[in-house]
Design a protein around this motif. Structure first.
Motif, PDB file in Angstrom:
ATOM      1  N   PHE A 173       0.855  -1.193   0.000  1.00 43.58           N
ATOM      2  CA  PHE A 173       0.000   0.000   0.000  1.00 43.58           C
ATOM      3  C   PHE A 173       0.885   1.236   0.000  1.00 43.58           C
ATOM      4  O   PHE A 173       2.088   1.155   0.248  1.00 43.58           O
ATOM      5  CB  PHE A 173      -0.925   0.010   1.225  1.00 43.58           C
ATOM      6  CG  PHE A 173      -0.166   0.104   2.534  1.00 43.58           C
ATOM      7  CD1 PHE A 173       0.073   1.341   3.125  1.00 43.58           C
ATOM      8  CD2 PHE A 173       0.316  -1.043   3.167  1.00 43.58           C
ATOM      9  CE1 PHE A 173       0.777   1.430   4.313  1.00 43.58           C
ATOM     10  CE2 PHE A 173       1.028  -0.951   4.357  1.00 43.58           C
ATOM     11  CZ  PHE A 173       1.247   0.282   4.928  1.00 43.58           C
ATOM     12  N   ARG A 174       0.297   2.391  -0.277  1.00 45.06           N
ATOM     13  CA  ARG A 174       1.028   3.648  -0.284  1.00 45.06           C
ATOM     14  C   ARG A 174       0.481   4.548   0.809  1.00 45.06           C
ATOM     15  O   ARG A 174      -0.733   4.639   1.005  1.00 45.06           O
ATOM     16  CB  ARG A 174       0.902   4.346  -1.649  1.00 45.06           C
ATOM     17  CG  ARG A 174       1.446   3.505  -2.788  1.00 45.06           C
ATOM     18  CD  ARG A 174       1.385   4.295  -4.098  1.00 45.06           C
ATOM     19  NE  ARG A 174       2.398   5.344  -4.100  1.00 45.06           N
ATOM     20  CZ  ARG A 174       2.559   6.215  -5.110  1.00 45.06           C
ATOM     21  NH1 ARG A 174       1.755   6.130  -6.169  1.00 45.06           N
ATOM     22  NH2 ARG A 174       3.481   7.114  -5.057  1.00 45.06           N
ATOM     23  N   HIS A 175       1.381   5.201   1.531  1.00 44.81           N
ATOM     24  CA  HIS A 175       0.999   6.102   2.599  1.00 44.81           C
ATOM     25  C   HIS A 175       0.451   7.414   2.009  1.00 44.81           C
ATOM     26  O   HIS A 175       0.787   7.787   0.871  1.00 44.81           O
ATOM     27  CB  HIS A 175       2.200   6.412   3.496  1.00 44.81           C
ATOM     28  CG  HIS A 175       2.674   5.234   4.268  1.00 44.81           C
ATOM     29  ND1 HIS A 175       2.085   4.802   5.445  1.00 44.81           N
ATOM     30  CD2 HIS A 175       3.691   4.355   4.040  1.00 44.81           C
ATOM     31  CE1 HIS A 175       2.720   3.744   5.904  1.00 44.81           C
ATOM     32  NE2 HIS A 175       3.706   3.460   5.067  1.00 44.81           N
ATOM     33  N   PRO A 176      -0.360   8.133   2.765  1.00 44.62           N
ATOM     34  CA  PRO A 176      -0.835   9.434   2.288  1.00 44.62           C
ATOM     35  C   PRO A 176       0.316  10.420   2.199  1.00 44.62           C
ATOM     36  O   PRO A 176       1.337  10.275   2.873  1.00 44.62           O
ATOM     37  CB  PRO A 176      -1.853   9.858   3.347  1.00 44.62           C
ATOM     38  CG  PRO A 176      -1.489   9.078   4.567  1.00 44.62           C
ATOM     39  CD  PRO A 176      -0.958   7.770   4.066  1.00 44.62           C
ATOM     40  N   LYS A 177       0.168  11.419   1.335  1.00 43.91           N
ATOM     41  CA  LYS A 177       1.227  12.416   1.135  1.00 43.91           C
ATOM     42  C   LYS A 177       1.405  13.270   2.378  1.00 43.91           C
ATOM     43  O   LYS A 177       0.459  13.546   3.116  1.00 43.91           O
ATOM     44  CB  LYS A 177       0.887  13.321  -0.050  1.00 43.91           C
ATOM     45  CG  LYS A 177       0.901  12.610  -1.398  1.00 43.91           C
ATOM     46  CD  LYS A 177       0.608  13.580  -2.517  1.00 43.91           C
ATOM     47  CE  LYS A 177       0.661  12.891  -3.878  1.00 43.91           C
ATOM     48  NZ  LYS A 177       0.367  13.817  -4.991  1.00 43.91           N
ATOM     49  N   GLY A 178       2.650  13.702   2.599  1.00 49.19           N
ATOM     50  CA  GLY A 178       2.953  14.603   3.694  1.00 49.19           C
ATOM     51  C   GLY A 178       3.724  15.792   3.174  1.00 49.19           C
ATOM     52  O   GLY A 178       4.629  15.657   2.357  1.00 49.19           O
ATOM     53  N   ASN A 179       3.350  16.983   3.624  1.00 48.55           N
ATOM     54  CA  ASN A 179       4.027  18.203   3.188  1.00 48.55           C
ATOM     55  C   ASN A 179       5.114  18.585   4.179  1.00 48.55           C
ATOM     56  O   ASN A 179       4.872  18.630   5.397  1.00 48.55           O
ATOM     57  CB  ASN A 179       3.014  19.346   3.058  1.00 48.55           C
ATOM     58  CG  ASN A 179       2.026  19.105   1.934  1.00 48.55           C
ATOM     59  OD1 ASN A 179       2.409  18.603   0.874  1.00 48.55           O
ATOM     60  ND2 ASN A 179       0.766  19.431   2.154  1.00 48.55           N
ATOM     61  N   ILE A 180       6.300  18.859   3.682  1.00 49.29           N
ATOM     62  CA  ILE A 180       7.443  19.226   4.517  1.00 49.29           C
ATOM     63  C   ILE A 180       8.018  20.536   4.001  1.00 49.29           C
ATOM     64  O   ILE A 180       8.181  20.717   2.790  1.00 49.29           O
ATOM     65  CB  ILE A 180       8.526  18.125   4.474  1.00 49.29           C
ATOM     66  CG1 ILE A 180       7.959  16.780   4.945  1.00 49.29           C
ATOM     67  CG2 ILE A 180       9.717  18.518   5.334  1.00 49.29           C
ATOM     68  CD1 ILE A 180       8.927  15.633   4.800  1.00 49.29           C
ATOM     69  N   MET A 181       8.361  21.435   4.911  1.00 48.51           N
ATOM     70  CA  MET A 181       8.988  22.696   4.513  1.00 48.51           C
ATOM     71  C   MET A 181      10.475  22.453   4.252  1.00 48.51           C
ATOM     72  O   MET A 181      11.168  21.854   5.059  1.00 48.51           O
ATOM     73  CB  MET A 181       8.813  23.759   5.615  1.00 48.51           C
ATOM     74  CG  MET A 181       7.366  24.139   5.857  1.00 48.51           C
ATOM     75  SD  MET A 181       7.202  25.387   7.157  1.00 48.51           S
ATOM     76  CE  MET A 181       8.086  26.763   6.384  1.00 48.51           C
ATOM     77  N   ILE A 182      10.946  22.934   3.108  1.00 47.83           N
ATOM     78  CA  ILE A 182      12.333  22.772   2.703  1.00 47.83           C
ATOM     79  C   ILE A 182      12.986  24.133   2.574  1.00 47.83           C
ATOM     80  O   ILE A 182      12.425  25.047   1.973  1.00 47.83           O
ATOM     81  CB  ILE A 182      12.441  22.025   1.363  1.00 47.83           C
ATOM     82  CG1 ILE A 182      11.802  20.632   1.467  1.00 47.83           C
ATOM     83  CG2 ILE A 182      13.895  21.902   0.922  1.00 47.83           C
ATOM     84  CD1 ILE A 182      12.482  19.694   2.423  1.00 47.83           C
ATOM     85  N   GLY A 183      14.199  24.261   3.126  1.00 46.34           N
ATOM     86  CA  GLY A 183      14.946  25.508   2.991  1.00 46.34           C
ATOM     87  C   GLY A 183      14.543  26.569   3.987  1.00 46.34           C
ATOM     88  O   GLY A 183      13.652  26.405   4.791  1.00 46.34           O
TER      89      GLY A 183
END
Length: 446
Positions: free
Chosen positions: A436-446
């Motif tokens: 299965f695939r996990h739900p997307k997660g948003n991460i702040m970069i920079g």
């Protein structure tokens, strides 16, 4: 009753094959006949030398020309040739000579060894590989032999010529000059410098590139891979030559005493050899810190994929630069030579670069703990990068390495030659698709 078979995928075959060649070479170098003093090397020193030769590195704990007999030198030369072209390539040649059909599994191993994108034409590539190798090594050996004949007896001159031609075409960096001098006596000699630089560069392009260049008169087309390799090689070599010329121009221990032509030749050689040959015409320990850092950077990049060179490879470097540039420009696709680079290639490039960087950082830290204290930090970083890039350049630390340090460098040379991904895949379990695939997660970069 069915007998279970041990399945070895291509990466495991390559790793085990290289390990076998290294161990055989180490045993041969411990024999009394292998050294001038008839005592042979200790097993650790023999293992270090065999690994350095098979992984076409050139780092040495004892001077090759002063320590080894003719038998020992020939063992090293054979290890260099096997390591540069790959043990599977030699096995394939034997099969072809015996008229044996190359199986699909063997073709898969060859594909992995050459880092080729497809199975098509891989056996023909092996045939041409030997032709290319023979032509360039014979031509280089003859030119160097004729030049060396002005300085030594003709028999010795041609032996030296072919030894150094094979060593440098395979990007190994072993030399027979003695006293850890490498090719410094020929720093202003255009014949030696230009011949060896040509051998290093051609060997570092990769056999897939050479094959495409050979076919260009028929096809009149080059793949994006070949274009990237040729363009990046030209930019790195030209830019590095100019920078080294600037950095070392006034250095009284390197370029300072040389003529104007000598300064150019010295700069060119030191720009080419980190890609990843390891012989040198300037004393490495006397270079400025700016030059040493530049060379460290070049050693980490290395040469072309499927070549005799090490490092993360110049295609990896080019893809990473193109990815960064695309992100800065706000582009959705990464494009090189009007071709979109697929996401899988970008992720693989990042993995290779981060894996290589991690190895260099960890080995540098460990060397700073296990080796002689009080040295400039550049000694440890330079040694680790040289081993990972299978270059062979050293600021003088290699012969003084402790037993632990030598084992660390052996591991680094091995990982650098086969590539972090090949080693990792060889020891990892077979990857299975996620259920299965996990739900997307948003991460702040920079």
């Amino acid at each position: 009753m069915n007998k279970s078979k041990i399945h070895l995928d291509p990466p495991k075959v390559l790793v085990l094959g290289f390990l076998t060649v290294i161990l055989i070479g180490a045993v041969l170098l411990t024999l009394p006949i292998a050294t001038e003093d008839q005592k042979g090397l200790s097993f650790l020193n023999a293992l270090f030398t065999s690994t350095s030769a098979t992984c076409v590195t050139g780092l040495v704990v004892v001077d090759t020309g002063d320590t080894f007999s003719l038998f020992g030198e020939l063992v090293i030369l054979i290890l260099i040739q096997i390591g540069g072209l790959g043990f599977m390539t030699f096995a394939t040649l034997i099969f072809l000579l015996l008229g044996k059909k190359i199986s699909l599994k063997e073709r898969l191993v060859l594909k992995e060894a050459f880092n080729n994108l497809s199975l098509a034409g891989v056996v023909q590539l092996v045939r041409r590989l030997f032709i290319f190798t023979a032509l360039f090594e014979i031509a280089g050996g003859l030119i160097l032999g004729i030049r060396f004949s002005f300085d030594m007896p003709i028999g010795k001159a041609f032996y030296y010529g072919f030894f150094h031609a094979i060593s440098n075409f395979n990007n190994a960096g072993f030399d027979l000059m003695g006293e850890f001098r490498s090719l410094t006596p020929y720093v202003e000699d255009p014949i030696v410098v230009l011949t060896v630089c040509s051998l290093i560069t051609i060997g570092g392009l990769g056999f897939i590139v050479l094959n495409e260049l050979f076919d260009y008169r028929k096809t009149h087309r080059l793949s994006v891979h070949t274009k990237i390799v040729l363009m990046t090689t030209l930019i790195l070599t030209t830019g590095s030559t100019i920078l080294i010329f600037i950095f070392e121009f006034g250095n009284p221990k390197t370029l300072g005493p040389l003529s104007e032509i000598g300064k150019v030749l010295g700069s060119l050689y030191q720009a080419v050899t980190p890609r990843t040959a390891g012989s040198n015409t300037l004393p490495i320990g006397d270079l400025t810190h700016s030059t040493l850092f530049l060379i460290t950077f070049l050693m980490f990049i290395g040469g072309g994929s499927g070549s005799t060179a090490g490092g993360i490879k110049i295609t990896t470097f080019a893809v990473l630069l193109a990815t960064v540039w695309s992100q800065i420009k706000g582009k959705e696709d990464v494009v090189l030579f009007k071709r979109r680079i697929v996401t899988e290639t970008i992720l693989k490039s990042m993995t290779v670069a981060v894996s290589g960087m991690s190895i260099v950082i960890v080995i540098t830290m460990m060397l700073s703990i296990t080796e002689r204290q009080g040295l400039d930090f550049m000694y440890y970083l330079f040694e680790a990068a040289s081993a990972f890039g299978t270059v062979g350049l050293s600021m003088g630390l290699t012969p003084e390495l402790s037993s632990i340090g030598r084992i660390l460098i052996v591991f680094t040379m091995f990982a650098g030659r086969l590539g972090p991904l090949t080693v990792a895949f060889a020891i990892a379990k077979r990857r299975n698709p996620d259920a299965f695939r996990h739900p997307k997660g948003n991460i702040m970069i920079g």
